[in-house]
Design an enzyme around this catalytic site. Sequence first.
Site, mmCIF file in Angstrom:
data_model
loop_
_atom_site.group_PDB
_atom_site.id
_atom_site.type_symbol
_atom_site.label_atom_id
_atom_site.label_comp_id
_atom_site.label_asym_id
_atom_site.label_seq_id
_atom_site.Cartn_x
_atom_site.Cartn_y
_atom_site.Cartn_z
ATOM 1 N N LYS A 266 -37.537 5.593 11.186
ATOM 2 C CA LYS A 266 -37.855 5.291 12.589
ATOM 3 C C LYS A 266 -37.265 6.426 13.419
ATOM 4 C CE LYS A 266 -37.482 0.219 12.223
ATOM 5 N NZ LYS A 266 -36.509 -0.916 12.322
ATOM 6 N N ASP B 72 -33.243 -0.133 6.063
ATOM 7 C CA ASP B 72 -33.582 0.138 7.466
ATOM 8 C C ASP B 72 -32.267 0.181 8.257
ATOM 9 O OD1 ASP B 72 -34.406 0.073 10.112
ATOM 10 O OD2 ASP B 72 -35.234 -1.945 10.040
ATOM 11 N N GLU C 39 -37.165 -5.131 2.393
ATOM 12 C CA GLU C 39 -36.361 -4.329 3.323
ATOM 13 C C GLU C 39 -35.105 -5.100 3.737
ATOM 14 O OE1 GLU C 39 -38.790 -2.760 6.513
ATOM 15 O OE2 GLU C 39 -37.138 -2.977 7.928
ATOM 16 N N GLU D 211 -43.898 -8.616 17.318
ATOM 17 C CA GLU D 211 -44.789 -7.657 16.645
ATOM 18 C C GLU D 211 -46.175 -8.236 16.393
ATOM 19 O OE1 GLU D 211 -42.877 -6.086 13.158
ATOM 20 O OE2 GLU D 211 -41.259 -5.169 14.315
ATOM 21 N N LYS E 3 -45.233 0.749 8.393
ATOM 22 C CA LYS E 3 -45.128 -0.553 9.055
ATOM 23 C C LYS E 3 -45.644 -0.412 10.476
ATOM 24 C CE LYS E 3 -41.552 -3.287 8.530
ATOM 25 N NZ LYS E 3 -40.121 -3.628 8.762
ATOM 26 N N GLU F 152 -39.540 -10.823 8.663
ATOM 27 C CA GLU F 152 -40.951 -10.437 8.526
ATOM 28 C C GLU F 152 -41.489 -10.760 7.132
ATOM 29 O OE1 GLU F 152 -41.220 -6.234 9.609
ATOM 30 O OE2 GLU F 152 -39.748 -6.592 11.195
ATOM 31 N N SER G 140 -33.810 -5.968 16.570
ATOM 32 C CA SER G 140 -32.814 -6.166 15.509
ATOM 33 C C SER G 140 -32.322 -4.779 15.099
ATOM 34 C CB SER G 140 -33.420 -6.924 14.322
ATOM 35 O OG SER G 140 -34.333 -6.144 13.615
ATOM 36 N N ASP H 167 -39.271 -8.119 5.239
ATOM 37 C CA ASP H 167 -38.099 -7.519 5.873
ATOM 38 C C ASP H 167 -37.152 -8.668 6.158
ATOM 39 O OD1 ASP H 167 -36.138 -6.258 7.261
ATOM 40 O OD2 ASP H 167 -37.400 -5.539 8.907
ATOM 41 N N HIS I 11 -37.086 -11.553 16.350
ATOM 42 C CA HIS I 11 -38.364 -11.271 17.008
ATOM 43 C C HIS I 11 -39.036 -12.509 17.589
ATOM 44 C CE1 HIS I 11 -38.793 -7.317 14.512
ATOM 45 N NE2 HIS I 11 -37.854 -7.270 15.413
ATOM 46 N N HIS J 53 -42.888 1.473 12.918
ATOM 47 C CA HIS J 53 -42.823 1.153 14.352
ATOM 48 C C HIS J 53 -41.522 0.413 14.664
ATOM 49 C CE1 HIS J 53 -44.596 -3.197 13.789
ATOM 50 N NE2 HIS J 53 -43.732 -2.881 12.857
HETATM 51 P P1 PGA Z 1 -36.706 -3.800 15.299
HETATM 52 O O1 PGA Z 1 -37.333 -4.536 14.064
HETATM 53 O O2 PGA Z 1 -37.656 -2.773 15.787
HETATM 54 O O3 PGA Z 1 -36.501 -4.938 16.256
HETATM 55 O O4 PGA Z 1 -35.415 -3.197 14.825
HETATM 56 C C1 PGA Z 1 -38.094 -3.915 13.096
HETATM 57 C C2 PGA Z 1 -37.392 -3.880 11.785
HETATM 58 O O5 PGA Z 1 -36.283 -4.443 11.624
HETATM 59 O O6 PGA Z 1 -37.912 -3.268 10.869
HETATM 60 ZN ZN ZN Z 2 -36.195 -3.804 9.410
#
Ligand code: PGA
Ligand code: ZN
Length: 403
Positions: free
Chosen positions: A329, A304, A277, A196, A380, A155, A42, A232, A146, A357
């Site tokens: 990230k 994010d 998030e 995940e 995370k 999430e 995502s 999230d 996911h 992650h």
């Molecule tokens: P992604 O998801 O690594 O698939 O982007 C994690 C997130 O959205 O935090």
């Molecule tokens: Zn996210």
Amino acid sequence: MTLVTEVRLREVLDSRGNSTVEADVLTESGGFGRAAAPSGASTGEYEAIERPPGEAIAEARERAVPRLVGEAYAGNQREVDAILRAADGTDDFSEIGANSAVAISMAAAKAGADVLGAPLFQHLGGTFRGNSFPIPLGNVVGGGEHAADATDIQEFLAAPVGAPSVADAVFANAAVHATVADLLEERGEPAGKGDEGAWAPSIDDGEAFEIVDEAASIVEDEVGFEIGFGLDVAAAELYDADAERYAYESTGVDRDTDEQIDYVAELVDEYDLVYVEDPLDENDYDAFADLTDRVGDRTLICGDDLFVTNTERLRDGIDRGAANAILIKPNQIGTLSDAFDAIELARENGYAAVVSHRSGETEDATIAHLAVATDAPFIKTGAVGGERTAKLNELIRIEDDAI
Ligand code: PGA
Ligand code: ZN
């Protein structure tokens, strides 16, 4: 001593069974660092570009490696990262790929630490870093991008905010994950796992809230410390820009932006959410600001996809009061130096910087060190699964001074 003498690049497997870039950096005095790029599903619209690994490797070998070998010092992270940027020549790493860039950047940091004989978190954080440890946010139920046919919210996170140690927090998240499985079984809702490692049952978000809330309180009673609740939403994936509505497929409900803000604000109060998030679309700074205004005194509103670890986007967000936290990230921006810049800007402006992650991961544990080095309040990492436990176990070792 840390002069780079060789950079090796190869394709290795990630947790989704895709290939990803792994880099080795070797130095004059025998220093060695190895790191691999993670990969999102995502992904935010404004992330740096991940190229197909074969292409990213070929381009990096041609453009970046010759500028690093015999020229750069692995211990000088800013120099290595500036060379990667200059070799690429674009703002978004679309030539060598952010996947090659981040793998080389992280491998260089590890080689620099290796030469010093210091753990990576100490090399990155320096002598005067704080002494706190991040609380791991454990993804226990999830869907979105996911997992197919699961929750709309991406999430549901256990947040063991009262844990006396990292190890206690790690085991608490695993216990919530296991308890969720028991509760799903009792309800006759069999579930596989998403990318995940979170349970991905075909239930709607309302049922997921009930189950995670119940699992967290059961484990809270067992362990005797507070386990909070986080989300999230990954709302950019729910948002239909033409209709200007957020579509929740599992319940058939859709919400306009004001309704989405109300909905999330109600969830914050109903479940005492400590972390939310991407509750709104990645282009809607104003809606983020409205929500932050309403609930930002009692929860973290974290960007994010909104900020993509990018200082320019973060600066806009700060100016507009769009959030009070940023997700970090490194592969969203391409280098560790850029990630550090985003963390620093966040801190200066009272934003929490949460390290994360990606849904596609390897056994690389760099983010555990990054979170400790920067005194991140949360990390995370998921709750279970080899590529997730690689980070969690590294955190336990760091806490135990066993690196
Ligand atoms: P992604 O998801 O690594 O698939 O982007 C994690 C997130 O959205 O935090
Ligand atoms: Zn996210």
